[in-house]
Design a protein around this motif. Structure first.
Motif, mmCIF file in Angstrom:
data_model
loop_
_atom_site.group_PDB
_atom_site.id
_atom_site.type_symbol
_atom_site.label_atom_id
_atom_site.label_comp_id
_atom_site.label_asym_id
_atom_site.label_seq_id
_atom_site.Cartn_x
_atom_site.Cartn_y
_atom_site.Cartn_z
ATOM 1 N N ASP A 198 0.810 -1.219 0.000
ATOM 2 C CA ASP A 198 0.000 0.000 0.000
ATOM 3 C C ASP A 198 0.843 1.267 0.000
ATOM 4 O O ASP A 198 0.309 2.375 0.029
ATOM 5 N N ASN A 199 2.174 1.108 -0.035
ATOM 6 C CA ASN A 199 3.048 2.271 0.010
ATOM 7 C C ASN A 199 4.393 1.884 -0.598
ATOM 8 O O ASN A 199 4.898 0.792 -0.325
ATOM 9 N N PRO A 200 4.990 2.747 -1.416
ATOM 10 C CA PRO A 200 6.280 2.393 -2.023
ATOM 11 C C PRO A 200 7.405 2.220 -1.016
ATOM 12 O O PRO A 200 8.339 1.456 -1.248
ATOM 13 N N ASN A 201 7.329 2.939 0.113
ATOM 14 C CA ASN A 201 8.352 2.764 1.147
ATOM 15 C C ASN A 201 8.287 1.362 1.763
ATOM 16 O O ASN A 201 9.317 0.779 2.101
ATOM 17 N N ILE A 246 11.657 4.454 -5.427
ATOM 18 C CA ILE A 246 12.210 5.767 -5.045
ATOM 19 C C ILE A 246 12.053 5.987 -3.542
ATOM 20 O O ILE A 246 11.685 7.075 -3.084
ATOM 21 N N SER A 247 12.315 4.949 -2.773
ATOM 22 C CA SER A 247 12.246 5.046 -1.317
ATOM 23 C C SER A 247 13.623 5.392 -0.771
ATOM 24 O O SER A 247 14.561 4.600 -0.863
ATOM 25 N N ARG A 248 13.752 6.578 -0.192
ATOM 26 C CA ARG A 248 15.037 7.012 0.341
ATOM 27 C C ARG A 248 15.437 6.200 1.569
ATOM 28 O O ARG A 248 16.613 5.867 1.742
ATOM 29 N N THR A 249 14.460 5.869 2.410
ATOM 30 C CA THR A 249 14.763 5.090 3.607
ATOM 31 C C THR A 249 15.243 3.691 3.238
ATOM 32 O O THR A 249 16.204 3.179 3.826
ATOM 33 N N ALA A 250 14.587 3.072 2.249
ATOM 34 C CA ALA A 250 15.000 1.742 1.816
ATOM 35 C C ALA A 250 16.366 1.790 1.141
ATOM 36 O O ALA A 250 17.170 0.857 1.287
ATOM 37 N N LEU A 251 16.647 2.862 0.405
ATOM 38 C CA LEU A 251 17.958 3.010 -0.219
ATOM 39 C C LEU A 251 19.054 3.064 0.844
ATOM 40 O O LEU A 251 20.100 2.402 0.716
ATOM 41 N N PHE A 252 18.814 3.821 1.905
ATOM 42 C CA PHE A 252 19.771 3.869 3.014
ATOM 43 C C PHE A 252 19.874 2.493 3.671
ATOM 44 O O PHE A 252 20.961 2.075 4.084
ATOM 45 N N GLY A 253 18.740 1.778 3.751
ATOM 46 C CA GLY A 253 18.745 0.440 4.332
ATOM 47 C C GLY A 253 19.609 -0.521 3.536
ATOM 48 O O GLY A 253 20.337 -1.347 4.112
ATOM 49 N N ILE A 254 19.555 -0.432 2.206
ATOM 50 C CA ILE A 254 20.400 -1.278 1.356
ATOM 51 C C ILE A 254 21.870 -0.936 1.581
ATOM 52 O O ILE A 254 22.725 -1.831 1.708
ATOM 53 N N ALA A 255 22.177 0.357 1.633
ATOM 54 C CA ALA A 255 23.568 0.779 1.855
ATOM 55 C C ALA A 255 24.092 0.227 3.188
ATOM 56 O O ALA A 255 25.215 -0.298 3.263
ATOM 57 N N LEU A 256 23.290 0.348 4.249
ATOM 58 C CA LEU A 256 23.702 -0.143 5.557
ATOM 59 C C LEU A 256 23.860 -1.661 5.545
ATOM 60 O O LEU A 256 24.827 -2.215 6.102
ATOM 61 N N LEU A 257 22.921 -2.357 4.905
ATOM 62 C CA LEU A 257 22.994 -3.818 4.798
ATOM 63 C C LEU A 257 24.279 -4.244 4.094
ATOM 64 O O LEU A 257 24.967 -5.180 4.544
ATOM 65 N N TYR A 258 24.636 -3.555 3.009
ATOM 66 C CA TYR A 258 25.813 -3.949 2.241
ATOM 67 C C TYR A 258 27.113 -3.597 2.959
ATOM 68 O O TYR A 258 28.112 -4.311 2.831
ATOM 69 N N ALA A 401 22.082 -15.391 9.990
ATOM 70 C CA ALA A 401 22.913 -14.281 9.519
ATOM 71 C C ALA A 401 22.082 -13.235 8.777
ATOM 72 O O ALA A 401 22.325 -12.027 8.911
ATOM 73 N N ALA A 402 21.102 -13.673 7.993
ATOM 74 C CA ALA A 402 20.259 -12.727 7.258
ATOM 75 C C ALA A 402 19.489 -11.834 8.229
ATOM 76 O O ALA A 402 19.383 -10.612 8.012
ATOM 77 N N TYR A 403 18.969 -12.419 9.295
ATOM 78 C CA TYR A 403 18.221 -11.609 10.275
ATOM 79 C C TYR A 403 19.147 -10.625 10.989
ATOM 80 O O TYR A 403 18.810 -9.443 11.144
ATOM 81 N N VAL A 404 20.309 -11.106 11.415
ATOM 82 C CA VAL A 404 21.256 -10.242 12.118
ATOM 83 C C VAL A 404 21.702 -9.089 11.216
ATOM 84 O O VAL A 404 21.826 -7.946 11.669
ATOM 85 N N ALA A 405 21.905 -9.362 9.930
ATOM 86 C CA ALA A 405 22.386 -8.337 9.014
ATOM 87 C C ALA A 405 21.336 -7.285 8.695
ATOM 88 O O ALA A 405 21.654 -6.105 8.510
ATOM 89 N N VAL A 406 20.060 -7.689 8.623
ATOM 90 C CA VAL A 406 19.025 -6.761 8.165
ATOM 91 C C VAL A 406 18.392 -5.960 9.300
ATOM 92 O O VAL A 406 17.806 -4.891 9.042
ATOM 93 N N LEU A 407 18.496 -6.418 10.535
ATOM 94 C CA LEU A 407 17.794 -5.711 11.619
ATOM 95 C C LEU A 407 18.234 -4.255 11.765
ATOM 96 O O LEU A 407 17.377 -3.391 12.006
ATOM 97 N N PRO A 408 19.531 -3.904 11.660
ATOM 98 C CA PRO A 408 19.879 -2.469 11.719
ATOM 99 C C PRO A 408 19.130 -1.633 10.678
ATOM 100 O O PRO A 408 18.716 -0.498 10.968
ATOM 101 N N SER A 409 18.941 -2.160 9.470
ATOM 102 C CA SER A 409 18.187 -1.423 8.444
ATOM 103 C C SER A 409 16.721 -1.267 8.844
ATOM 104 O O SER A 409 16.101 -0.222 8.579
ATOM 105 N N ILE A 410 16.152 -2.302 9.467
ATOM 106 C CA ILE A 410 14.770 -2.216 9.953
ATOM 107 C C ILE A 410 14.656 -1.164 11.040
ATOM 108 O O ILE A 410 13.691 -0.373 11.065
#
Length: 447
Positions: A198-201, A246-258, A401-410
């Motif tokens: 319901d939202n692009p973010n 075009i989600s800025r928050t998700a873009l930052f989340g990808i950067a942090l994840l990587y 490992a996937a959960y540990v890596a993604v939680l900071p982005s969440i």
């Protein structure tokens, strides 16, 4: 704990139910029952309906589990105990804060919409305990993975279809999802892809969660000494899908994840040639996709960084200010849910939870996410010490490992929006939490 009897007494039945819940959350819209109530989702009907029938079967058996069910519950017990404790603490915090806000402070009143908060809590724990109840061996995970990849493939095609408005789909399909957001976002300026969300973010942060699994397998999975080209291509498609939101928050989340995963792989594999090639290829892929993004992408990105003129940032600040004012008047126990007299639009889940349940409730909320993170991180440290130099992770360790890596982005995402109260997104993330718990159960990581 009631998933091991009744209609889902067999492991295959529980796995099929999980697949149906996952597909519903990924692909299907919600539907309205009553204007004063939240929309209902198919996955909620499945979860509560089958759980209710299982509970009736338990009562019909004289409040006894079968021998097989008791054996399965004993295997779950170390992890299930902590899950139930967190659920009990959330419910206790809810009850105390609502009593304190309505009865002691005399603010607002308690109604049906406030009761639905408990239903939200219950749904999250039903999903987590369902995943925990499954004996997830290689065959079961292979089936779950293939179904997920099939649904992901549909979302990628669906997202590109929205972007190009293939067959005029943005007009005739919008009534099935969120017409308001469809008209103002996907048909807006700039146009943003929503997928089935319901939202692009929200769609954007879903791609971040997906990338956590793909990238962990990219760096730590077994590839028999070959470069995983198909996986690499899929990672590129998912990154591009996020750019379409075009989600800025998700873009930052990808950067942090990587940043986390590249640093992790760099040190775990001791700067091997193979991992340097993988990091370099991932960096080059991301740069190419970023450089070839649309003008609308860069317009919205630069607009968001101009804090003095960004209407989005100023709107966030205004809502945070109102929430902080309420929190300061009752910081310990909060005001209760107060859905009839206080807005639910806060744009910061930490502030919303603190306003409702005080700092005491916020600690419980954070523990809900942090317990599997901390236990998972401890397990990964032990694994790094035990495994041979550069050895691949097994399946349970990759899920952890996937959960540990993604939680900071969440956690970053929750500063600007929130995952806990988005029933579609949180259903999928509850599966992620459940997979981490299931893997800790198999590794006895919560003993």
């Amino acid at each position: 704990m009631f998933w091991n009897n009744g209609l889902t007494r067999r492991n295959e039945s529980r796995l099929i139910l999980l697949v149906l819940v996952m597909l519903s959350a990924m692909l299907l819209p919600s539907f309205e029952v009553h204007p004063s109530l939240p929309n209902i989702r198919v996955d909620e009907v499945l979860l509560f309906g089958i759980f209710g029938l299982n509970l009736l079967a338990f009562i019909a058996r004289g409040f006894r589990f079968s021998p097989d069910a008791r054996e399965e519950l004993r295997a779950q017990q170390p992890v299930l105990k902590w899950v139930l404790i967190l659920g009990g603490l959330l419910t206790l915090s809810y009850a105390i804060s609502n009593f304190y806000g309505v009865v002691i402070l005399g603010a607002g009143y308690y109604g049906l919409r406030d009761v639905m908060e408990l239903v939200t809590f219950c749904k999250h724990f039903l999903v987590i305990t369902l995943v925990l109840s499954i004996d997830l061996q290689e065959g079961e995970f292979g089936f779950l993975k293939n179904v997920f990849l099939g649904a992901l493939g549909f979302l990628i095609l669906f997202g590109w279809g929205q972007h190009f408005n293939l067959f005029n789909m943005n007009t005739w399909i919008s009534p099935f999802f969120n017409p308001l957001h469809w008209d103002t976002l996907i048909l807006g300026n700039p146009a943003r892809v929503l997928g089935t969300f319901d939202n692009p973010n929200v769609f954007g942060i879903f791609t971040v969660v997906t990338l956590s699994y793909l990238t962990v397998h990219y760096f730590f999975g077994e590839h028999l000494g070959k470069f995983p080209w198909l996986l690499f291509a899929l990672i590129g498609l998912v990154i591009k899908l996020e750019f379409l939101t075009i989600s800025r928050t998700a873009l930052f989340g990808i950067a942090l994840l990587y940043i986390i995963l590249c640093a992790w792989a760099f040190f775990y594999h001791h700067r091997s040639k193979e991992v340097m090639i993988k990091i370099g290829a991932l960096f080059l892929l991301t740069i190419i996709l970023f450089a070839t993004a649309s003008g609308d992408f860069f317009y919205r990105l630069t607009e968001g960084l101009n804090f003095s003129n960004s209407t989005s940032f100023q709107g966030h600040m205004d809502r945070w200010g109102v929430a902080v004012g309420s929190i300061s008047q009752s910081p310990i126990l909060g005001w209760g849910t107060q859905k009839y007299v206080m807005t639910t639009l806060v744009d910061n889940e930490y502030a919303l939870f603190s306003r409702r349940y005080g700092f005491v409730g916020l600690v419980v909320y954070l523990s809900f996410f942090l317990l599997p993170f901390i236990k998972g991180f401890m397990h990964l440290r032990r694994q790094s010490q035990m495994l041979v130099h550069g050895r691949s992770y097994d399946l349970p360790t990759q899920l952890i490992a996937a959960y540990v890596a993604v939680l900071p982005s969440i956690f970053v995402y929750n500063f600007m929006a929130g995952i806990f109260y988005n029933l579609q997104l949180m259903t999928l993330f509850s599966i992620t939490i459940g997979l981490a718990y299931n893997s800790l159960k198999r590794r006895r990581g919560l003993l």
